[in-house]
Design a protein around this motif. Structure first.
Motif, PDB file in Angstrom:
ATOM      1  N   HIS A 185       0.892  32.245 -18.431  1.00 46.34           N
ATOM      2  CA  HIS A 185       1.042  33.890 -18.262  1.00 46.34           C
ATOM      3  C   HIS A 185       1.093  33.930 -16.873  1.00 46.34           C
ATOM      4  O   HIS A 185       0.415  33.636 -15.924  1.00 46.34           O
ATOM      5  CB  HIS A 185       0.354  34.358 -18.583  1.00 46.34           C
ATOM      6  CG  HIS A 185       0.413  35.818 -17.912  1.00 46.34           C
ATOM      7  ND1 HIS A 185      -0.566  36.534 -17.019  1.00 46.34           N
ATOM      8  CD2 HIS A 185       0.831  36.708 -18.927  1.00 46.34           C
ATOM      9  CE1 HIS A 185      -0.397  37.620 -16.816  1.00 46.34           C
ATOM     10  NE2 HIS A 185       0.462  38.216 -18.011  1.00 46.34           N
ATOM     11  N   ASN A 186       2.136  34.761 -16.031  1.00 46.50           N
ATOM     12  CA  ASN A 186       2.445  34.937 -14.811  1.00 46.50           C
ATOM     13  C   ASN A 186       2.393  36.438 -14.933  1.00 46.50           C
ATOM     14  O   ASN A 186       3.343  37.396 -15.551  1.00 46.50           O
ATOM     15  CB  ASN A 186       3.841  34.651 -14.514  1.00 46.50           C
ATOM     16  CG  ASN A 186       3.628  34.905 -12.455  1.00 46.50           C
ATOM     17  OD1 ASN A 186       3.707  34.345 -12.261  1.00 46.50           O
ATOM     18  ND2 ASN A 186       4.861  35.946 -12.824  1.00 46.50           N
ATOM     19  N   SER A 187       1.543  37.197 -14.201  1.00 48.16           N
ATOM     20  CA  SER A 187       2.680  38.716 -13.231  1.00 48.16           C
ATOM     21  C   SER A 187       1.786  38.929 -12.125  1.00 48.16           C
ATOM     22  O   SER A 187       0.736  38.973 -11.454  1.00 48.16           O
ATOM     23  CB  SER A 187       0.901  39.572 -14.246  1.00 48.16           C
ATOM     24  OG  SER A 187       1.232  40.912 -13.803  1.00 48.16           O
ATOM     25  N   THR A 188       3.285  38.933 -11.583  1.00 49.57           N
ATOM     26  CA  THR A 188       3.153  38.815 -10.030  1.00 49.57           C
ATOM     27  C   THR A 188       4.339  40.813  -9.652  1.00 49.57           C
ATOM     28  O   THR A 188       4.905  40.413 -10.164  1.00 49.57           O
ATOM     29  CB  THR A 188       3.305  37.052  -9.228  1.00 49.57           C
ATOM     30  OG1 THR A 188       4.360  37.391  -9.710  1.00 49.57           O
ATOM     31  CG2 THR A 188       2.605  36.305  -9.397  1.00 49.57           C
ATOM     32  N   GLY A 226      -6.491  42.920 -14.164  1.00 48.58           N
ATOM     33  CA  GLY A 226      -5.703  42.144 -14.706  1.00 48.58           C
ATOM     34  C   GLY A 226      -6.396  42.229 -16.471  1.00 48.58           C
ATOM     35  O   GLY A 226      -5.958  40.939 -17.333  1.00 48.58           O
ATOM     36  N   GLN A 237      -3.759  42.927 -18.223  1.00 47.83           N
ATOM     37  CA  GLN A 237      -2.703  40.866 -19.022  1.00 47.83           C
ATOM     38  C   GLN A 237      -3.222  39.950 -20.025  1.00 47.83           C
ATOM     39  O   GLN A 237      -3.097  39.388 -20.472  1.00 47.83           O
ATOM     40  CB  GLN A 237      -2.478  39.957 -17.786  1.00 47.83           C
ATOM     41  CG  GLN A 237      -2.206  41.050 -16.549  1.00 47.83           C
ATOM     42  CD  GLN A 237      -1.484  42.333 -16.423  1.00 47.83           C
ATOM     43  OE1 GLN A 237      -0.124  41.497 -16.614  1.00 47.83           O
ATOM     44  NE2 GLN A 237      -1.409  42.853 -15.807  1.00 47.83           N
ATOM     45  N   SER A 250      -1.688  33.752 -13.579  1.00 49.17           N
ATOM     46  CA  SER A 250      -1.614  33.891 -12.928  1.00 49.17           C
ATOM     47  C   SER A 250      -1.286  35.411 -12.675  1.00 49.17           C
ATOM     48  O   SER A 250      -0.556  36.276 -13.214  1.00 49.17           O
ATOM     49  CB  SER A 250      -0.517  33.469 -11.731  1.00 49.17           C
ATOM     50  OG  SER A 250      -0.438  31.895 -12.285  1.00 49.17           O
ATOM     51  N   TYR A 251      -2.201  36.167 -11.535  1.00 49.39           N
ATOM     52  CA  TYR A 251      -2.047  37.594 -11.563  1.00 49.39           C
ATOM     53  C   TYR A 251      -2.029  37.952 -10.074  1.00 49.39           C
ATOM     54  O   TYR A 251      -2.770  37.518  -9.105  1.00 49.39           O
ATOM     55  CB  TYR A 251      -3.478  38.547 -12.242  1.00 49.39           C
ATOM     56  CG  TYR A 251      -2.854  39.930 -12.108  1.00 49.39           C
ATOM     57  CD1 TYR A 251      -2.455  40.532 -12.700  1.00 49.39           C
ATOM     58  CD2 TYR A 251      -3.942  40.657 -11.197  1.00 49.39           C
ATOM     59  CE1 TYR A 251      -2.557  42.329 -12.817  1.00 49.39           C
ATOM     60  CE2 TYR A 251      -3.941  41.812 -11.118  1.00 49.39           C
ATOM     61  CZ  TYR A 251      -3.356  42.502 -11.508  1.00 49.39           C
ATOM     62  OH  TYR A 251      -3.338  43.775 -11.850  1.00 49.39           O
ATOM     63  N   SER A 295      -0.677  41.772  -6.834  1.00 47.99           N
ATOM     64  CA  SER A 295       0.270  42.634  -6.534  1.00 47.99           C
ATOM     65  C   SER A 295      -0.097  42.789  -5.112  1.00 47.99           C
ATOM     66  O   SER A 295       0.126  44.097  -4.991  1.00 47.99           O
ATOM     67  CB  SER A 295       0.810  43.752  -8.184  1.00 47.99           C
ATOM     68  OG  SER A 295       0.900  43.328  -8.761  1.00 47.99           O
ATOM     69  N   ILE A 313       7.067  39.538 -15.463  1.00 45.39           N
ATOM     70  CA  ILE A 313       5.807  39.723 -15.658  1.00 45.39           C
ATOM     71  C   ILE A 313       5.992  38.690 -16.670  1.00 45.39           C
ATOM     72  O   ILE A 313       7.318  39.236 -17.930  1.00 45.39           O
ATOM     73  CB  ILE A 313       5.346  40.775 -16.368  1.00 45.39           C
ATOM     74  CG1 ILE A 313       4.727  41.809 -15.547  1.00 45.39           C
ATOM     75  CG2 ILE A 313       4.145  41.140 -17.220  1.00 45.39           C
ATOM     76  CD1 ILE A 313       4.796  43.070 -15.057  1.00 45.39           C
TER      77      ILE A 313
END
Lengths: 349, 349
Positions: free
Chosen positions: B153-156, B185, B188, B235-236, B238, B247
């Motif tokens: 999982h990625n949210s950057t 977070g 996510q 991974s998270y 911003s 995302i």
């Protein structure tokens, strides 16, 4: 520039499909003059492809290394034989290039770096990923994205049933640590560490998805970069079910980001975005990379040729010390996973 | 279905921009009948937008909760006040929905689950990501990809200078653990855990990139899934320089893979590939997802409305117990990072 005479030790799949075509495509630099293999018939097949006379197919590595016509030695053996090969080449005063990973375990790797660094001879590791043009393109833009604070590397793909390398006995019964993780993973580690720096510590989980792999074949990990604020993740595995081949490295800076996409190896792309935040962000810049069709092998041998011709081992890019780090990362993956993901300091030379 | 009368506690940015538009768009289900806020003038502004008479702007939470016209209570307070609000609603016999994260710390979170589970009243967490259609679409395909062995999982995204939420004092001086990591977070984590299962242990590194965040604002982590062979990475952050909002959740099975892309929230996509290996791989299937423009908020309140109307709290999807797990993961991120990335078992209720 006159061609250097190469003796090939280990005439398996990669010698035939990877190295020989590059040598033959560049006769100004490379000339294969001798070959040897544990199974002599395989050396003879290779000799035919390379156009060698019968008396240049040697029964053993020692005879090839000591042949007066051999200028330097290209070793493509299972990792556990690298140290012995390097020692014999040094004894014969011959420059040598060995296949990755550097060794079967960290003890051997350390001794190999020791003997290599004590010698004036060029001794290199055949790590073609260290010579990818994508690295150079991305490096050129790195100063633009400011301090690097994070990265993500991903290399995932489907299990390949008809993988030609899978049938080699040394892969089926690995004596080297990490099995597929060190066999394949050191490539990706060469790419990542060239751009974001050496790994200081690793928290990893590994797992075996396919029985045929013989050992763990996937890894997910969290990384601290040495002498840097940078943290990130490294994922690797080609043991999954159907899925796109997906290879990327994304580097996050405080002033922008760089994304290298290698999913399509024939057409790598480097994407750059510069700016301090969402409100101050330039347009995405996309750079196509002209990767040599040998995917770094030609550049790797050119670099070695340079160092040999100029008798200057400091010219080498893919050094034993660099390859030591890549294997040390794999060793840390395995050790960390055995400790349920506790962090492990990566062994330093 | 008759509308239920809602009392809104905490009339800040998200009450105005997130919840109120949904209530007003669905008058068949929702009717705002009362409001209160620490700063009364803000409650009065909100009351105007909601069309409330002056006598339905209350001086304190207790008066609103006990107002006979209020059927259920919508609480949007900083996380440290959730437990107190839930206790007061239970005392008044009023169903209540509180904002995420469930609490400011694990002690409060545990007590909140205890009191909620001891009550027959519907008590839910406003976790809109638990109601994304993308989850349902992906769930429908999960059985097709076989045993899940890995996920990423990625949210950057880039730091948003003019982030309207950044100026709220409780975010500038967080009393809740994790700061932005738990504030954002948990969304996510709701997505990932809904599809791959609860996290058993976490090896994580966190870091503070932006001074304005007040606390750590990025995390990279390695995850072991409970009661499963599955491992993966989460991974998270911003807080980076210019970079695309990116995302995704990719789930790897032994018989295929599923990729959810939420980078463009207006047009999520679920991609599915089925097959056991590279040689037996179907074509990629691409499913566009019709995400409600409220991004789950409408569904979240509809689910709550159902449970309240039917007096059946077992209908709730976003339960305190589920939200406990999401906050426990953030707590584990922080503890693991303080221990240099050693693995931490995620606290279980």
């Amino acid at each position: 520039m006159s061609p250097l005479n190469i003796g090939v030790v280990g005439t398996g799949i990669f010698a035939r499909d990877g190295h020989l075509p590059v040598f033959q495509a560049h006769p100004d630099k490379f000339k294969v003059v001798a070959a040897t293999n544990k199974t002599k018939s395989k050396a003879e097949e290779f000799a035919k492809l390379a156009g060698l006379p019968d008396d240049k197919v040697f029964d053993d590595m020692e005879s090839l290394i000591n042949d007066k016509d051999v200028d330097y030695v290209d070793v493509l053996l299972p990792a556990q034989f690298n140290l012995d090969a390097v020692k014999k080449c040094i004894a014969a005063g011959k420059p040598v290039q060995i296949e990755k990973p550097i060794a079967a375990n960290m003890q051997q790797a350390r001794e190999l770096v020791e003997v290599a660094e004590a010698s004036d001879l060029p001794i290199a590791i055949s790590e073609n990923w260290s010579f990818l043009q994508a690295i150079n393109v991305a490096k050129g833009h790195l100063p633009r994205i400011g301090e690097i604070v994070g990265f993500q590397h991903n290399s995932t793909g489907p299990f390949v049933l008809n993988n030609k390398y899978m049938s080699t006995s040394w892969r089926q019964h690995p004596e080297h640590i990490g099995g597929f993780l060190s066999d394949g993973g050191v490539h990706q580690l060469a790419l990542v560490t060239a751009l974001v720096g050496e790994f200081e510590s690793i928290s990893a989980l590994t797992s075996q998805v396919r029985e045929a792999s013989g050992d763990d074949d996937i890894v997910f990990s969290t990384i601290k970069i040495r002498d840097s604020k940078c943290i990130g993740s490294f994922s690797y595995g080609s043991a999954f079910g159907a899925t796109d081949k997906w290879i990327y490295l994304k580097i996050y800076g405080v002033n922008g980001s760089i994304m290298i996409e290698l999913s399509n190896k024939a057409a790598p792309v480097v994407k750059v975005k510069v700016g301090s935040d969402a409100e101050h962000s330039g347009e995405e810049e996309v750079y196509s990379v002209n990767e040599d069709k040998s995917f770094g092998i030609y550049e790797e041998f050119t670099n070695f040729h340079d160092a040999v011709s100029k008798k200057d081992k400091s010219l080498l890019i893919s050094t034993p010390r660099a390859a030591f780090h890549h294997l040390a990362c794999v060793a840390a993956f395995i050790e960390s996973s055995a400790r349920k993901g506790d962090h492990v300091e990566v062994e330093r030379y």
